[in-house]
Design an enzyme around this catalytic site. Sequence first.
Site, PDB file in Angstrom:
ATOM      1  N   ASP A 128    -107.110 -54.205  -1.694  1.00 40.02           N
ATOM      2  CA  ASP A 128    -108.469 -54.234  -2.254  1.00 40.02           C
ATOM      3  C   ASP A 128    -108.426 -54.036  -3.770  1.00 40.02           C
ATOM      4  O   ASP A 128    -109.465 -54.108  -4.443  1.00 40.02           O
ATOM      5  CB  ASP A 128    -109.395 -53.227  -1.555  1.00 40.02           C
ATOM      6  CG  ASP A 128    -108.935 -51.796  -1.705  1.00 40.02           C
ATOM      7  OD1 ASP A 128    -107.828 -51.548  -2.234  1.00 40.02           O
ATOM      8  OD2 ASP A 128    -109.691 -50.893  -1.271  1.00 40.02           O
ATOM      9  N   SER A 129    -107.214 -53.875  -4.323  1.00 37.35           N
ATOM     10  CA  SER A 129    -107.047 -53.915  -5.780  1.00 37.35           C
ATOM     11  C   SER A 129    -107.521 -55.259  -6.325  1.00 37.35           C
ATOM     12  O   SER A 129    -107.722 -55.403  -7.528  1.00 37.35           O
ATOM     13  CB  SER A 129    -105.575 -53.685  -6.162  1.00 37.35           C
ATOM     14  OG  SER A 129    -104.720 -54.527  -5.416  1.00 37.35           O
TER      15      SER A 129
ATOM     16  N   ASP B 154    -106.203 -55.057   3.369  1.00 36.85           N
ATOM     17  CA  ASP B 154    -106.911 -53.785   3.196  1.00 36.85           C
ATOM     18  C   ASP B 154    -108.288 -53.830   3.836  1.00 36.85           C
ATOM     19  O   ASP B 154    -109.021 -54.810   3.698  1.00 36.85           O
ATOM     20  CB  ASP B 154    -107.099 -53.494   1.698  1.00 36.85           C
ATOM     21  CG  ASP B 154    -106.109 -52.477   1.176  1.00 36.85           C
ATOM     22  OD1 ASP B 154    -105.546 -51.709   1.979  1.00 36.85           O
ATOM     23  OD2 ASP B 154    -105.897 -52.449  -0.061  1.00 36.85           O
TER      24      ASP B 154
ATOM     25  N   LYS C  96    -104.722 -52.264   6.537  1.00 37.60           N
ATOM     26  CA  LYS C  96    -104.404 -50.987   5.886  1.00 37.60           C
ATOM     27  C   LYS C  96    -105.687 -50.222   5.658  1.00 37.60           C
ATOM     28  O   LYS C  96    -106.717 -50.829   5.306  1.00 37.60           O
ATOM     29  CB  LYS C  96    -103.686 -51.223   4.552  1.00 37.60           C
ATOM     30  CG  LYS C  96    -103.356 -49.910   3.827  1.00 37.60           C
ATOM     31  CD  LYS C  96    -102.318 -50.068   2.721  1.00 37.60           C
ATOM     32  CE  LYS C  96    -102.866 -50.562   1.411  1.00 37.60           C
ATOM     33  NZ  LYS C  96    -103.956 -49.767   0.832  1.00 37.60           N
TER      34      LYS C  96
ATOM     35  N   GLU D 160    -107.194 -46.250   4.061  1.00 38.03           N
ATOM     36  CA  GLU D 160    -106.861 -45.062   3.281  1.00 38.03           C
ATOM     37  C   GLU D 160    -107.321 -43.805   4.003  1.00 38.03           C
ATOM     38  O   GLU D 160    -108.394 -43.792   4.620  1.00 38.03           O
ATOM     39  CB  GLU D 160    -107.548 -45.137   1.905  1.00 38.03           C
ATOM     40  CG  GLU D 160    -107.040 -46.290   1.059  1.00 38.03           C
ATOM     41  CD  GLU D 160    -107.662 -46.331  -0.337  1.00 38.03           C
ATOM     42  OE1 GLU D 160    -108.353 -45.359  -0.723  1.00 38.03           O
ATOM     43  OE2 GLU D 160    -107.437 -47.327  -1.034  1.00 38.03           O
TER      44      GLU D 160
ATOM     45  N   GLU E  76     -98.978 -43.227  -2.349  1.00 34.90           N
ATOM     46  CA  GLU E  76     -99.264 -43.650  -3.733  1.00 34.90           C
ATOM     47  C   GLU E  76     -99.483 -42.452  -4.650  1.00 34.90           C
ATOM     48  O   GLU E  76    -100.175 -41.486  -4.290  1.00 34.90           O
ATOM     49  CB  GLU E  76    -100.532 -44.537  -3.755  1.00 34.90           C
ATOM     50  CG  GLU E  76    -100.930 -44.931  -5.187  1.00 34.90           C
ATOM     51  CD  GLU E  76    -102.019 -45.988  -5.276  1.00 34.90           C
ATOM     52  OE1 GLU E  76    -102.485 -46.474  -4.225  1.00 34.90           O
ATOM     53  OE2 GLU E  76    -102.406 -46.308  -6.413  1.00 34.90           O
TER      54      GLU E  76
END
Length: 288
Positions: free
Chosen positions: A66-67, A105, A135, A137, A204
């Site tokens: 999602d960057s 993401d 993915k 978080e 991270e």
Amino acid sequence: MSTFTIDTSTSRATPSPVPGKRMTAPSIRARKIDGKTEQPVVMLTAYTMRMAQLLDPHCDMLLVGDSLGQVIYGLPSTIPVTMDMMCAHGAAVVRGSWHALVGVDMPFGSYEGSPEQAFASASRIMKETGCAAVKLEGGIAMAPTIEFLTHRGIPVIAHVGLTPQAVNILGGYGARGKSGDEAKHIEDDAIAVARAGAFCIVVEGVMEDIATRIAKSVDVPIIGIGASAECDGQVLVIDDMLGMFERTPRFVKRYDDLASRIGEAAAAYAGEVRSRSFPTSDQTYKPK
Ligand code: KIV
């Protein structure tokens, strides 16, 4: 609507544009045996079909991070990223790859509400993109969701440490785990998501010793970014490592200086257009 091609000539579950051996969640998980990884896992982000084609032969995993919010769309953070964006870019990356496992993401707001909400979002991402994993978080708080998804056919990559979707809680993007309590919390997060069934974990932006300890104590592959060389694999944002931005975060190594090279190419083109030296007879059509 299906946006990818099923590889019908093999029995592999993951769609592939050419018959071949695409990496799977079990094959990535199996890289770590008895706490050791002989062959480190190579992961890069990719957001477009063409970049996926170029990176695929070199990578075990391509992450549609999602960057892309900042990298592709110029957004201030990953918070505004939508499911539509992730599905469109995820499908493009699956179409451009045949070997690497593609993970996508889950965007902010698409999974935190409940395991059922996460299942609805993850299954949409998998149906619309053809990716083989999602993915998300979060650590201990997300463990029940990870268990729910993995028990329902959805391989999950977990992400702990600096979790950019929590930027408003964390107060910035600084490295995590400077205090003993925070370090312990990050390690507990990694243990919890591994127990819940994540087949690998992105760690991270943490103090190096925390990542090293996690890599030694958790039995699934740990993929580091701003973490430690002792991790079982590494991931970088592709535009960072290619030198597309002026600012390079400490954890990034620039393998090229593409921003300068693109600027030089654009300047050369602009000069030739203005001097009418482009196009030449090589680039124009004439009757035979
Ligand atoms: O969104 C992303 O690109 C990521 C990587 C930095 C791991 O989560």
